[in-house]
Design an enzyme around this catalytic site. Structure first.
Site, short mmCIF file in Angstrom:
data_model
loop_
_atom_site.label_atom_id
_atom_site.label_comp_id
_atom_site.label_asym_id
_atom_site.label_seq_id
_atom_site.Cartn_x
_atom_site.Cartn_y
_atom_site.Cartn_z
N SER A 153 0.87 -1.18 0.00
CA SER A 153 0.00 0.00 0.00
C SER A 153 0.90 1.23 0.00
O SER A 153 2.06 1.14 0.43
CB SER A 153 -0.86 -0.02 1.27
OG SER A 153 -1.39 1.25 1.53
N TYR A 166 -1.22 -0.95 10.26
CA TYR A 166 -1.42 -1.27 8.84
C TYR A 166 -0.23 -0.79 8.03
O TYR A 166 0.35 -1.54 7.24
CB TYR A 166 -2.72 -0.62 8.35
CG TYR A 166 -3.02 -0.87 6.88
CD1 TYR A 166 -3.66 -2.05 6.49
CD2 TYR A 166 -2.67 0.05 5.90
CE1 TYR A 166 -3.94 -2.29 5.14
CE2 TYR A 166 -2.94 -0.18 4.57
CZ TYR A 166 -3.59 -1.35 4.20
OH TYR A 166 -3.86 -1.58 2.87
#
Ligand code: NDP
Length: 252
Positions: A153, A166
């Site tokens: 990401s 995350y």
């Protein structure tokens, strides 16, 4: 790369494992790989959702898939070894792994981040891909042309406020991918890369951006060219890279 056109039988004869195949990007990737000839192993934690993906692949006349249910936060080394043993027994080969399953955790300042949530996110997003890959490597090494794809990401490349575990887990995945690519480069036929889907219309995206109109975000179907490219033979020799599924081609 967005404009890559995969041949219809790009993945014919290949066996590919997709984690988090029950929903979102993983569901579409699994059905897309099957549509290009792959036998897909659908890994996930919710059997009913996996069965729906299985039925759709079968109804479309693609190669018969298989289902593996595993909760990634609690799966043990032995569970992943059992997965490898089952694949070897049932299929005798493994040519690709898409590590796609992931959880968002909390979007909150570091100062307030809950340690249990941190551990959960790290187990699903980082530990599980590591231990699963370790178990699957002997099988992948037997393939003439294997591909491991980790899902990253943008917050894994550059930390961003409030993205907590995350972001850190995705930074870890980037590094894991690089070191594994380096270790395997001269000793195997396995290529290892990271793929950033970019903003994609899924449940995770809607949770992270509740104020956003989902229809302004690309659907998973639109980002499949890079997934196919990395899983198929056209990416032979590409390893240790971190690519963007929505990257615009140089001429655009
Ligand atoms: P979704 O939330 O839509 O789907 C996540 C998938 O992972 C589901 O199949 C889910 O299963 C599975 N999963 C979640 N937790 C576990 C667990 N503990 N054990 C087993 N399976 C689990 O997410 P996306 O499709 O959006 O995301 C896919 C990947 O892409 C992730 O790695 C994410 O970080 C990454 N990504 C996504 C972006 C986006 O904009 N969507 C942007 C950048 C990266 P179930 O259906 O049972 O919940």
């Amino acid at each position: 790369m967005k404009n890559y056109e995969a041949s219809p039988d790009l993945l014919r004869g290949r066996v590919i494992l997709v984690t988090g195949a029950s929903d979102g990007i993983g569901r579409v990737a699994a059905t897309t790989f099957a549509a290009h000839g792959a036998t897909v192993i659908l890994q996930g934690r919710t059997l009913a959702k996996l069965e729906a993906v299985y039925d759709a692949i079968e109804a479309a006349g693609h190669p018969q898939p298989a289902i593996v249910t595993q909760e990634l936060s609690t799966a043990t080394v032995a569970d992943f070894q059992q997965l490898a043993d089952t694949i070897e027994r049932e299929f005798g080969r493994l040519d690709g792994v898409l590590h796609n399953a992931g959880v968002l955790g909390d979007i909150t300042p570091m100062e307030m981040y809950d340690p249990d949530t941190w551990d959960f996110v790290m187990r699903v997003n980082l530990r599980a891909p590591y231990v699963m890959t370790q178990a699957l490597l002997p099988l992948l090494k037997q393939s003439p042309d294997a591909s491991i794809v980790f899902t990253t990401s943008s917050v894994g490349r550059r930390g961003r406020a409030f993205w907590g575990a995350y972001a850190v887990s995705k930074a870890g995945i980037e590094n894991l991918s690089q070191l594994l690519a380096d270790e395997l480069r001269n000793t195997s036929n396995i290529r290892v890369n990271c793929l950033n889907p970019g903003a994609t219309r899924t449940r995770m995206r809607a949770t992270a951006y509740p104020g956003e109109d989902p229809m302004t975000v690309p659907a998973p179907e639109t980002i499949m060219p890079l997934y196919l490219y990395l899983m198929g033979p056209d990416s032979r020799g590409v390893s240790g890279e971190s690519l963007d599924a929505q990257e615009r081609p140089p001429t655009a």
